[in-house]
Write a protein that holds these residues in place. Sequence first.
Motif, PDB file in Angstrom:
ATOM      1  N   TRP A  89     -37.640  -7.683  29.280  1.00 26.77           N
ATOM      2  CA  TRP A  89     -38.104  -7.436  27.910  1.00 26.77           C
ATOM      3  C   TRP A  89     -37.282  -6.412  27.154  1.00 26.77           C
ATOM      4  CZ3 TRP A  89     -39.955  -2.444  27.073  1.00 26.77           C
ATOM      5  CH2 TRP A  89     -40.322  -1.723  28.204  1.00 26.77           C
ATOM      6  N   THR A  90     -36.645  -5.489  27.877  1.00 30.93           N
ATOM      7  CA  THR A  90     -35.862  -4.466  27.183  1.00 30.93           C
ATOM      8  C   THR A  90     -34.729  -5.096  26.361  1.00 30.93           C
ATOM      9  OG1 THR A  90     -34.661  -4.255  29.244  1.00 30.93           O
ATOM     10  CG2 THR A  90     -36.310  -2.600  28.794  1.00 30.93           C
ATOM     11  N   ALA A  91     -34.170  -6.204  26.876  1.00 34.57           N
ATOM     12  CA  ALA A  91     -33.119  -6.898  26.128  1.00 34.57           C
ATOM     13  C   ALA A  91     -33.696  -7.488  24.841  1.00 34.57           C
ATOM     14  CB  ALA A  91     -32.489  -7.991  26.987  1.00 34.57           C
ATOM     15  N   GLY A  92     -34.990  -7.845  24.883  1.00 36.48           N
ATOM     16  CA  GLY A  92     -35.656  -8.376  23.693  1.00 36.48           C
ATOM     17  C   GLY A  92     -35.638  -7.376  22.546  1.00 36.48           C
ATOM     18  N   GLY A  93     -35.761  -6.094  22.867  1.00 41.39           N
ATOM     19  CA  GLY A  93     -35.717  -5.064  21.836  1.00 41.39           C
ATOM     20  C   GLY A  93     -34.380  -5.050  21.118  1.00 41.39           C
ATOM     21  N   TRP A  94     -33.308  -5.169  21.899  1.00 44.99           N
ATOM     22  CA  TRP A  94     -31.975  -5.189  21.288  1.00 44.99           C
ATOM     23  C   TRP A  94     -31.801  -6.408  20.412  1.00 44.99           C
ATOM     24  CZ3 TRP A  94     -28.085  -1.855  20.665  1.00 44.99           C
ATOM     25  CH2 TRP A  94     -28.151  -0.651  21.376  1.00 44.99           C
ATOM     26  N   PHE A  95     -32.261  -7.544  20.886  1.00 43.64           N
ATOM     27  CA  PHE A  95     -32.109  -8.746  20.073  1.00 43.64           C
ATOM     28  C   PHE A  95     -32.917  -8.627  18.787  1.00 43.64           C
ATOM     29  CE2 PHE A  95     -33.382 -12.898  18.572  1.00 43.64           C
ATOM     30  CZ  PHE A  95     -32.142 -13.511  18.432  1.00 43.64           C
ATOM     31  N   ASP A  96     -34.160  -8.136  18.906  1.00 46.08           N
ATOM     32  CA  ASP A  96     -35.003  -7.979  17.721  1.00 46.08           C
ATOM     33  C   ASP A  96     -34.262  -7.206  16.642  1.00 46.08           C
ATOM     34  OD1 ASP A  96     -37.096  -9.321  18.760  1.00 46.08           O
ATOM     35  OD2 ASP A  96     -38.348  -7.570  19.183  1.00 46.08           O
ATOM     36  N   TYR A  97     -33.732  -6.042  17.041  1.00 49.54           N
ATOM     37  CA  TYR A  97     -33.094  -5.190  16.046  1.00 49.54           C
ATOM     38  C   TYR A  97     -31.819  -5.803  15.500  1.00 49.54           C
ATOM     39  CZ  TYR A  97     -36.323  -1.408  15.898  1.00 49.54           C
ATOM     40  OH  TYR A  97     -37.440  -0.676  15.641  1.00 49.54           O
ATOM     41  N   LEU A  98     -30.974  -6.318  16.409  1.00 49.20           N
ATOM     42  CA  LEU A  98     -29.714  -6.890  15.936  1.00 49.20           C
ATOM     43  C   LEU A  98     -29.978  -8.061  15.000  1.00 49.20           C
ATOM     44  CD1 LEU A  98     -27.794  -6.634  19.294  1.00 49.20           C
ATOM     45  CD2 LEU A  98     -27.115  -5.521  17.154  1.00 49.20           C
ATOM     46  N   ASN A  99     -30.979  -8.885  15.356  1.00 45.78           N
ATOM     47  CA  ASN A  99     -31.259 -10.061  14.538  1.00 45.78           C
ATOM     48  C   ASN A  99     -31.907  -9.668  13.210  1.00 45.78           C
ATOM     49  OD1 ASN A  99     -31.086 -12.871  14.231  1.00 45.78           O
ATOM     50  ND2 ASN A  99     -33.260 -13.088  14.702  1.00 45.78           N
ATOM     51  N   MET A 100     -32.825  -8.700  13.243  1.00 46.91           N
ATOM     52  CA  MET A 100     -33.462  -8.283  11.994  1.00 46.91           C
ATOM     53  C   MET A 100     -32.469  -7.602  11.070  1.00 46.91           C
ATOM     54  SD  MET A 100     -37.353  -7.078  12.752  1.00 46.91           S
ATOM     55  CE  MET A 100     -37.051  -5.908  14.048  1.00 46.91           C
ATOM     56  N   ARG A 101     -31.490  -6.885  11.652  1.00 41.26           N
ATOM     57  CA  ARG A 101     -30.488  -6.225  10.819  1.00 41.26           C
ATOM     58  C   ARG A 101     -29.439  -7.209  10.314  1.00 41.26           C
ATOM     59  NH1 ARG A 101     -33.852  -2.968  10.869  1.00 41.26           N
ATOM     60  NH2 ARG A 101     -33.785  -0.831  11.661  1.00 41.26           N
ATOM     61  N   THR A 102     -29.185  -8.252  11.112  1.00 41.38           N
ATOM     62  CA  THR A 102     -28.164  -9.218  10.720  1.00 41.38           C
ATOM     63  C   THR A 102     -28.720 -10.251   9.748  1.00 41.38           C
ATOM     64  OG1 THR A 102     -27.261  -8.978  12.946  1.00 41.38           O
ATOM     65  CG2 THR A 102     -26.388 -10.777  11.624  1.00 41.38           C
ATOM     66  N   ASN A 103     -29.951 -10.720  10.046  1.00 39.53           N
ATOM     67  CA  ASN A 103     -30.476 -11.842   9.268  1.00 39.53           C
ATOM     68  C   ASN A 103     -31.767 -11.535   8.517  1.00 39.53           C
ATOM     69  OD1 ASN A 103     -28.433 -13.683  10.205  1.00 39.53           O
ATOM     70  ND2 ASN A 103     -29.493 -13.666  12.170  1.00 39.53           N
ATOM     71  N   GLY A 104     -32.315 -10.370   8.711  1.00 39.83           N
ATOM     72  CA  GLY A 104     -33.525 -10.007   7.984  1.00 39.83           C
ATOM     73  C   GLY A 104     -34.805 -10.370   8.706  1.00 39.83           C
ATOM     74  N   TYR A 105     -35.886  -9.721   8.243  1.00 41.54           N
ATOM     75  CA  TYR A 105     -37.178  -9.886   8.915  1.00 41.54           C
ATOM     76  C   TYR A 105     -37.666 -11.332   8.876  1.00 41.54           C
ATOM     77  CZ  TYR A 105     -42.155  -9.720   9.782  1.00 41.54           C
ATOM     78  OH  TYR A 105     -43.397  -9.968  10.282  1.00 41.54           O
ATOM     79  N   GLN A 106     -37.569 -11.958   7.708  1.00 41.96           N
ATOM     80  CA  GLN A 106     -38.169 -13.290   7.571  1.00 41.96           C
ATOM     81  C   GLN A 106     -37.494 -14.299   8.502  1.00 41.96           C
ATOM     82  OE1 GLN A 106     -41.007 -13.459   5.986  1.00 41.96           O
ATOM     83  NE2 GLN A 106     -41.138 -15.438   7.013  1.00 41.96           N
ATOM     84  N   PHE A 107     -36.156 -14.236   8.539  1.00 45.75           N
ATOM     85  CA  PHE A 107     -35.447 -15.151   9.431  1.00 45.75           C
ATOM     86  C   PHE A 107     -35.875 -14.908  10.884  1.00 45.75           C
ATOM     87  CE2 PHE A 107     -32.121 -16.371  12.345  1.00 45.75           C
ATOM     88  CZ  PHE A 107     -31.757 -17.629  11.884  1.00 45.75           C
ATOM     89  N   HIS A 108     -35.969 -13.633  11.228  1.00 43.56           N
ATOM     90  CA  HIS A 108     -36.344 -13.304  12.603  1.00 43.56           C
ATOM     91  C   HIS A 108     -37.744 -13.840  12.930  1.00 43.56           C
ATOM     92  CE1 HIS A 108     -36.332 -11.130  16.357  1.00 43.56           C
ATOM     93  NE2 HIS A 108     -37.492 -10.574  16.046  1.00 43.56           N
ATOM     94  N   ALA A 109     -38.679 -13.612  12.001  1.00 43.10           N
ATOM     95  CA  ALA A 109     -40.045 -14.084  12.233  1.00 43.10           C
ATOM     96  C   ALA A 109     -40.079 -15.608  12.347  1.00 43.10           C
ATOM     97  CB  ALA A 109     -40.952 -13.616  11.101  1.00 43.10           C
TER      98      ALA A 109
END
Lengths: 440, 282
Positions: A210-230
Amino acid sequence: MKPKKKKNTKTLKGRYSMRSILKATVASLGLLSLATTGALADAHGEKLTGTLKISSDMSNPAPRAVMEGMVERFGEMHPDLDIELTVTDREAWKTQIRNVLSANPPDVANWYAANRMRPYVDAGLFMDISDVWEDESMEALASTKGAMTLDGKQWGVPYTYYQWGVYYRKDIYEELGLEEPKTFEEMKANCQKILDAGKKCYTIGTKFLWTAGGWFDYLNMRTNGYQFHADLMAGKHDWDSPEVRQTFANWRELLDMGAFIDNHTSYSWQESLPFLVSGDAAAILKGNFAVAPLREAGLDDDKLDFYQFPAIDEDIELAEDAPTDTFHIPAGAENPEAAKAFLRFVVSADNQTLINNGDNLGQLPVNANSSVDDDKFLKEGFEMLSSNSPGGVAQFFDRDAPAEMAKVGMEGLQEFMVKPDNLDKILARLDKAAKRIYDK
Amino acid sequence: MFPKPIEKSSAGVRTAYKAMLPVALLIWLMPLLAIMVFSVKPGADFTTGNYWGIPSSFNLFENYGKVFFESDMPRYLLNSLLITVPTVIGCMILSAMTGFALGIYRFRSNLWIFFMFVAGNFVPFQILMVPVRDLTLDMGLYNTIAGLVLFHVAFQTGFCTLFMRNFIRALPFPLIEAARVEGVAEWRIFLYVVLPLMKPALAAMAVLIFTFIWNDFFWAIVLTQGVETQPVTAGITSFNAQYRAAYHLMSAGSIVAALPPVLMFFLMQKHFIAGLTLGAVK
């Protein structure tokens, strides 16, 4: 009034006739109170009667004490209300909730925000409580409103959350002359200097994925934004898309630098902390729960500090991971009036200050009017989430995605961290799994 | 087939044996030693990466104090006792009777019934998980100590019957014939002739079953939840906070949880060894 504690959630079978009488009484009383106290809309002024059944998963010692304390205080405010509290083991509750909500619904139940409530909202098991949110006082809960909203309606209230972010060794940063990064470029430049000094930039233990999930969450939210991530977590986007590939490309830059500690797949998150304590690694991306063990290990506030994960694309609003725990009213609740009053009580500023202080949950209050303990990290986190997270609040990889998808996904993320060249295979696998899991 | 006595080996082999023995012992005990050392360490030692070194401070009283006074450990220990003791007694009573019936009386299908008891031991108990859980739920015994006891008694009786039946078979049959000639009622034969002779076997079995049930983890987590009913093996995880495992407290708790079976063994050692060696009863 002493709260009744009950463990067994399968009881009270032969009480339906009794219940229906009760229900009628409650309904008429509800009408009566509405009629008589209409002007007195104050939550404390309502006269509540009947039974309020609460199913809670706050089974760990501190949360359990918090839950029992809330029941006791709410009970004192409403002496005519009989409160039955059932505390179920937190893990067991995850498998029991569907059964309980459909077979023997309580009036109030614990759960989690955002996509984690989707299955129960879709199945009609949670009550729409948008009317509770219409109240003016609920504006103080703006930071989590998005996380409680599905299909434009609100389905529960939060009671606690905590921030994620980068916890770093302030003394190492000072020694190397580094500043808290505001952009991804600065973050990488910092990292290069740390690497040149013979240390690793980030410690991480991916043994339990799960710790890797945290990195992906942040990288993806910063790269593509919250809505895309959700949307990605909800299965509305393909994994093999230019957007997701860009996220992984950003991640790969860090991997190619050698930013993370070696052999991270053999450590749990707790086992990854010694690298930070010894100074072999300069930072960790983690939730606020990492602070307590790090302090115990001797990192005082002069050595440990916190910064918000920096922006990657400046046009994208910052969004944060802040896993939120919630209360809901099941659709089959028999005493919704009392339940709503309880929910309003839970989120009230005073109660939020109390239950989230250091002696209790030690997390962040969801009400912006609450005060936070005099703790550097809680203050920074409260500040960040209340005012600098315009993009929204995500719940974390394994809460936003369905459990099955989260598992496959996090396995893929871990594999990517070790063998970034396998990206094509990983993305194809995730899309295949997504097709099956989201039933596209 | 049998190992050659070490005294008969050459001097070199003997020296090597004596040198290797402590090493092997140390490796063998390493996990246990690690737990013991961890149980006196402060929690911070885990975060600083001090896994095998000297404890940074000696927290024996603090850790064990927390285990006994600030956690639900005493309740879990009591639960374990409430589960284990009735199970042991239930198994002993039932298996003494089944063992007597199967060992003394010759009737048709005696052997088949005996085989059924034995066959129960060959069922991997994990596959019973779902049906047993549903059964206890339907009977209203889910998450009760009684449910766990009943299941354990039912499941352990198979093994105990095998144990008892074979032991009774080995008793000299003339003893029973003599009693019958004297006109002693069958139940009196059981009570006054066979049962006293079975004491060593019962004692040995009690120790075994006590250890089995005390150490049971699987059924504890399948059939019970929470502090009111769970035994100590399942309760140790309650030292874990929501996000964090308290390894030092879990270690201390594990040691406490492991003590009763160890004590039981040492206190009953005489019976235990007697039970194993009492092949021929006079």
